[in-house]
Design a protein around this motif. Structure first.
Motif, PDB file in Angstrom:
ATOM      1  N   SER A   2       0.837  -1.198   0.000  1.00 53.46           N
ATOM      2  CA  SER A   2       0.000   0.000   0.000  1.00 53.46           C
ATOM      3  C   SER A   2       0.873   1.250   0.000  1.00 53.46           C
ATOM      4  N   TYR A   3       0.242   2.391  -0.218  1.00 50.37           N
ATOM      5  CA  TYR A   3       0.979   3.649  -0.302  1.00 50.37           C
ATOM      6  C   TYR A   3       0.163   4.766   0.343  1.00 50.37           C
ATOM      7  N   GLY A   4       0.876   5.646   1.049  1.00 50.81           N
ATOM      8  CA  GLY A   4       0.236   6.782   1.692  1.00 50.81           C
ATOM      9  C   GLY A   4       1.056   8.031   1.456  1.00 50.81           C
ATOM     10  N   ILE A   5       0.581   9.152   2.012  1.00 51.01           N
ATOM     11  CA  ILE A   5       1.267  10.424   1.765  1.00 51.01           C
ATOM     12  C   ILE A   5       1.206  11.315   2.991  1.00 51.01           C
ATOM     13  N   GLN A   6       2.330  11.946   3.287  1.00 46.24           N
ATOM     14  CA  GLN A   6       2.366  13.012   4.281  1.00 46.24           C
ATOM     15  C   GLN A   6       1.800  14.259   3.605  1.00 46.24           C
ATOM     16  N   LEU A   7       0.808  14.855   4.212  1.00 43.90           N
ATOM     17  CA  LEU A   7       0.147  16.002   3.602  1.00 43.90           C
ATOM     18  C   LEU A   7       1.102  17.186   3.453  1.00 43.90           C
ATOM     19  N   PRO A   8       0.973  17.937   2.373  1.00 43.37           N
ATOM     20  CA  PRO A   8       1.715  19.189   2.270  1.00 43.37           C
ATOM     21  C   PRO A   8       1.041  20.249   3.147  1.00 43.37           C
TER      22      PRO A   8
END
Length: 304
Positions: A2-8
Motif C-alpha cells: 500500500s501507499y500513503g502520503i504526508q500532507l503538504p
C-alpha cells in the motif's frame, strides 16, 4: 504494497516544503486529501509540534497544524482514506487527553484512525509543557501502555504506572475500531525496539534503502524473541517522485520516468519486507501535485 502520503501545507520544514506551500491554506489541504481518497492512497498523514523554539524556526518554521484538528477536518471531506498521525508526540500530553481526542476522531471518521507515535526531539517543547525531555523514551513507553487501555473497548479504562494512574474515569465516545492500530515512528535502536515490542507498525524516519534490511531483521527478531505473533506493518519513506519526464529540475534524488520504471524501483521495497510506502511528489503547484497523485494511483500503483 500500500501507499500513503504526508500532507503538504500542514508542516513546512525547509527540509521538504515546496515553494507553493508557503502561500497555501485549508482549501489546498482539502483538495489534496480528496485527491488521495480518489487515487487509492491508504492514508493521509499529519505531523505534530506544539511550539517551535526561535533557534529552530529558520529550518523547521513555525507552521505545524494540529494533527487532531486537521485530520478531523479532512475526515469530513473524504470517505475512505485512513488518517495517520505521523507522528504524534504523545508524551507531551496526558494519555487520557490524547485518548479523548483520538477516540473522538476515530468515531467521527468511521474507524479510519492510525495512531502514529514518536518520542519527540525538541527540548524546549518538553520544558514548556513540563515534561522530562531526558526521559522522553521512558515516558513514551508508559504513555503507549496507557493509551492501549484508554483506546480499548472499556468505557472505564484502567492504568497504573509510574507516571500515570487512572481508573473509574469513563470516556465516551469509544473508538469505532475494536483495535486502533499504533505505529511507532523513529529509526534509533530504541525506536525500533519500541515498534517491535509495543507497536502494530513501524514508521522509519528516512532510512535509506540499504539500511532497511538490517533494521527490519532486528525488528522481526525482537518480536520473535518476545513471542509476538501478531503482524507488524513495516513502512518506508520512498525517495521523492515525479511520474513522467519533468521539464524542470526536480532534484538529484528524485525518481522520475515512465510509470513502469517507477513501479519497478518501488517494488524493491516490497522485496525488502516493506508493507507500505510513504510517497512524496515534487511539485510547483497544488494542481501539479494532485495531477501527480492521480497519475501515481492510476499508472504506478497497479504494478506495485
Amino acid at each position: 504494497m500500500s501507499y500513503g502520503i504526508q500532507l503538504p501545507v500542514q508542516s513546512q520544514s525547509t527540509l521538504y516544503t515546496e515553494a507553493w506551500e508557503t502561500g497555501a491554506g485549508p482549501e489546498d489541504l482539502v483538495a489534496v486529501a480528496r485527491a488521495a481518497d480518489a487515487a487509492g492512497f491508504a492514508y493521509i498523514a499529519c505531523c505534530d509540534h506544539v511550539a517551535v523554539p526561535r533557534r529552530l524556526a529558520p529550518v523547521m518554521s513555525t507552521v505545524w497544524y494540529d494533527p487532531v484538528a486537521t485530520l478531523a477536518h479532512l475526515a469530513a471531506v473524504t470517505e475512505r482514506v485512513r488518517l495517520l498521525s505521523h507522528v504524534a508526540v504523545v508524551g507531551l500530553r496526558h494519555p487520557l487527553l490524547t485518548a479523548k481526542q483520538y477516540a473522538t476522531l476515530d468515531q467521527l471518521s468511521g474507524g479510519r484512525l492510525v495512531l502514529g507515535v514518536g518520542a519527540g526531539h525538541v527540548r524546549e517543547e518538553f520544558e514548556a509543557l513540563h515534561v522530562d525531555f531526558e526521559r522522553r523514551g521512558a515516558v513514551l513507553d508508559e504513555v503507549m501502555d496507557a493509551l492501549r487501555a484508554a483506546l480499548g473497548p472499556e468505557e472505564f479504562p484502567e492504568h497504573h504506572g509510574k507516571l500515570y494512574d487512572f481508573a473509574d474515569l469513563g470516556q465516551r465516545p469509544r473508538p469505532a475500531q475494536e483495535h486502533v492500530p499504533v505505529w511507532v515512528g523513529g529509526s534509533s535502536p530504541a525506536a525500533v525496539r519500541r515498534a517491535a515490542l509495543k507497536g502494530d507498525g513501524w514508521l522509519p524516519q528516512g532510512d535509506p534503502r540499504e539500511r532497511l534490511p538490517a533494521q527490519i531483521a532486528r525488528l522481526k527478531a525482537l518480536r520473535e524473541e518476545a513471542g509476538i505473533e501478531a503482524p507488524c506493518t513495516i513502512g518506508a519513506i520512498a525517495e521523492p517522485l515525479y511520474v513522467g519526464r519533468p521539464g524542470w529540475n526536480p532534484g538529484r534524488r528524485t525518481l522520475t520516468g515512465p510509470p513502469e520504471e517507477i513501479a519497478e524501483s518501488l517494488r524493491a521495497y516490497r522485496a525488502l519486507g516493506v508493507d507500505q510506502i510513504q510517497v512524496r511528489f515534487r511539485s510547483r503547484s497544488r494542481a501539479e501535485l494532485t495531477d501527480q497523485m492521480a497519475a501515481f494511483g492510476a499508472e504506478v500503483a497497479p504494478d506495485l
